[in-house]
Write an enzyme that holds these catalytic residues in place. Sequence first.
Site, mmCIF file in Angstrom:
data_model
loop_
_atom_site.group_PDB
_atom_site.id
_atom_site.type_symbol
_atom_site.label_atom_id
_atom_site.label_comp_id
_atom_site.label_asym_id
_atom_site.label_seq_id
_atom_site.Cartn_x
_atom_site.Cartn_y
_atom_site.Cartn_z
ATOM 1 N N GLY A 90 -15.502 -32.589 -83.719
ATOM 2 C CA GLY A 90 -16.496 -33.122 -82.809
ATOM 3 C C GLY A 90 -17.521 -32.066 -82.444
ATOM 4 O O GLY A 90 -18.496 -31.821 -83.169
ATOM 5 N N GLY A 91 -17.316 -31.406 -81.314
ATOM 6 C CA GLY A 91 -18.305 -30.479 -80.762
ATOM 7 C C GLY A 91 -18.809 -29.440 -81.751
ATOM 8 O O GLY A 91 -20.013 -29.152 -81.799
ATOM 9 N N GLU A 138 -11.679 -42.342 -78.317
ATOM 10 C CA GLU A 138 -12.723 -42.719 -77.349
ATOM 11 C C GLU A 138 -13.068 -44.199 -77.461
ATOM 12 O O GLU A 138 -13.494 -44.811 -76.474
ATOM 13 C CB GLU A 138 -13.955 -41.810 -77.535
ATOM 14 N N GLY A 193 -12.034 -32.149 -77.396
ATOM 15 C CA GLY A 193 -13.058 -31.649 -76.488
ATOM 16 C C GLY A 193 -12.532 -30.799 -75.347
ATOM 17 O O GLY A 193 -13.261 -30.515 -74.396
ATOM 18 N N GLU A 216 -5.441 -36.938 -84.336
ATOM 19 C CA GLU A 216 -6.249 -36.352 -83.274
ATOM 20 C C GLU A 216 -5.542 -36.516 -81.926
ATOM 21 O O GLU A 216 -5.717 -37.559 -81.261
ATOM 22 C CB GLU A 216 -7.606 -37.047 -83.200
ATOM 23 N N SER A 241 -10.549 -29.983 -81.092
ATOM 24 C CA SER A 241 -10.932 -28.606 -80.771
ATOM 25 C C SER A 241 -10.824 -27.654 -81.961
ATOM 26 O O SER A 241 -10.472 -26.484 -81.799
ATOM 27 C CB SER A 241 -10.119 -28.083 -79.583
ATOM 28 N N HIS A 262 -11.067 -44.198 -83.267
ATOM 29 C CA HIS A 262 -11.155 -42.951 -82.491
ATOM 30 C C HIS A 262 -10.638 -43.216 -81.080
ATOM 31 O O HIS A 262 -10.859 -44.300 -80.524
ATOM 32 C CB HIS A 262 -12.609 -42.476 -82.459
ATOM 33 N N ASN A 268 -18.053 -35.443 -86.406
ATOM 34 C CA ASN A 268 -18.327 -36.618 -85.563
ATOM 35 C C ASN A 268 -19.295 -36.186 -84.468
ATOM 36 O O ASN A 268 -18.900 -35.480 -83.542
ATOM 37 C CB ASN A 268 -16.995 -37.107 -84.962
ATOM 38 N N TRP A 269 -20.542 -36.615 -84.617
ATOM 39 C CA TRP A 269 -21.559 -36.197 -83.639
ATOM 40 C C TRP A 269 -21.459 -36.991 -82.329
ATOM 41 O O TRP A 269 -22.156 -36.673 -81.368
ATOM 42 C CB TRP A 269 -22.966 -36.354 -84.231
ATOM 43 N N LYS A 270 -20.644 -38.026 -82.325
ATOM 44 C CA LYS A 270 -20.505 -38.879 -81.128
ATOM 45 C C LYS A 270 -21.892 -39.341 -80.649
ATOM 46 O O LYS A 270 -22.785 -39.560 -81.452
ATOM 47 C CB LYS A 270 -19.720 -38.142 -80.043
HETATM 48 C C1 PEP Z 1 -13.273 -35.736 -82.088
HETATM 49 O O1 PEP Z 1 -13.767 -36.303 -81.128
HETATM 50 O O2 PEP Z 1 -13.027 -36.384 -83.114
HETATM 51 C C2 PEP Z 1 -12.996 -34.317 -81.964
HETATM 52 C C3 PEP Z 1 -12.117 -33.821 -82.764
HETATM 53 O O3 PEP Z 1 -13.695 -33.622 -81.015
HETATM 54 P P1 PEP Z 1 -13.645 -32.028 -80.735
HETATM 55 O O4 PEP Z 1 -13.661 -31.337 -82.072
HETATM 56 O O5 PEP Z 1 -14.854 -31.757 -79.918
HETATM 57 O O6 PEP Z 1 -12.361 -31.773 -80.011
#
Ligand code: PEP
Length: 247
Positions: free
Chosen positions: A228-229, A93, A167, A161, A207, A91, A9-11
């Site tokens: 994500g990241g 967010e 994050g 999640e 994470s 999600h 997920n590049w957000k």
């Molecule tokens: C996400 O936002 O779906 C996520 C898992 O982010 P991260 O891996 O950066 O925690």
Amino acid sequence: MRPKIAAGNWKMNGTQSALDELDALAGMLPGGSTQVVICPPAPLLIPAVARAGGIAIGAQDCHAAEKGAHTGDISAAMVADSGATHVILGHSERRVDHGESDADVSAKVDAAWAAGLTAILCLGESEADRVAGRTLDVIGAQLAGSLPDAARTENTVVAYEPIWAIGTGKVPTLEQIIEVHDFLRAALIDRFGAEMGDAIPLLYGGSVKADNAATIFEAENVDGALVGGASLKASDFAPIVAALAVS
Ligand code: PEP
């Protein structure tokens, strides 16, 4: 046998130059049956599909309505028309920043399915819920409220999640991940029957990095990750995919 899925997920990160990372990732994938899905920002969907090779492309959201006066939104049909095959829905967010309720998410999942997309449905508890011992209640309610009855194995992926792990660099213990994923598996079997409930892939997200992925993938009911990241750079994401492939 459930598919193994590594989704990125590049957000709200990346302009067209970020698509170089897709090319790089395609060259680093281990082969085999592990599915890789990258979900870039909406303006990159079409060029990402054109360059994706064996990587599936997904959106990060879609509107529940087919079309109409919804400035700034995109419909599931538009996502499908781009050549994307997946869409992340619910999600945290979106649930937090945009006030999306379980009913809103459920309507979006139905719209995604109607357009032929696979929905990656996200569920997760807040830190306060976790501390108060409400994790399974929250997850159970989100699953019941945001996964429509018309779910099918082929178009449904559920991602656990925990909000406090997204994050932050904080990761639940393997025991905590196992507890929630086993709970989700049992809930899916209870609702959809043994065959289908056992076949819907469950991803862990929060994470996930190259150095913790292999441990997380030890859990029987973890079928992959939503990342994500660490999905932004091919060199960070490819080792996660590789760990999944050998799990
Ligand atoms: C996400 O936002 O779906 C996520 C898992 O982010 P991260 O891996 O950066 O925690």
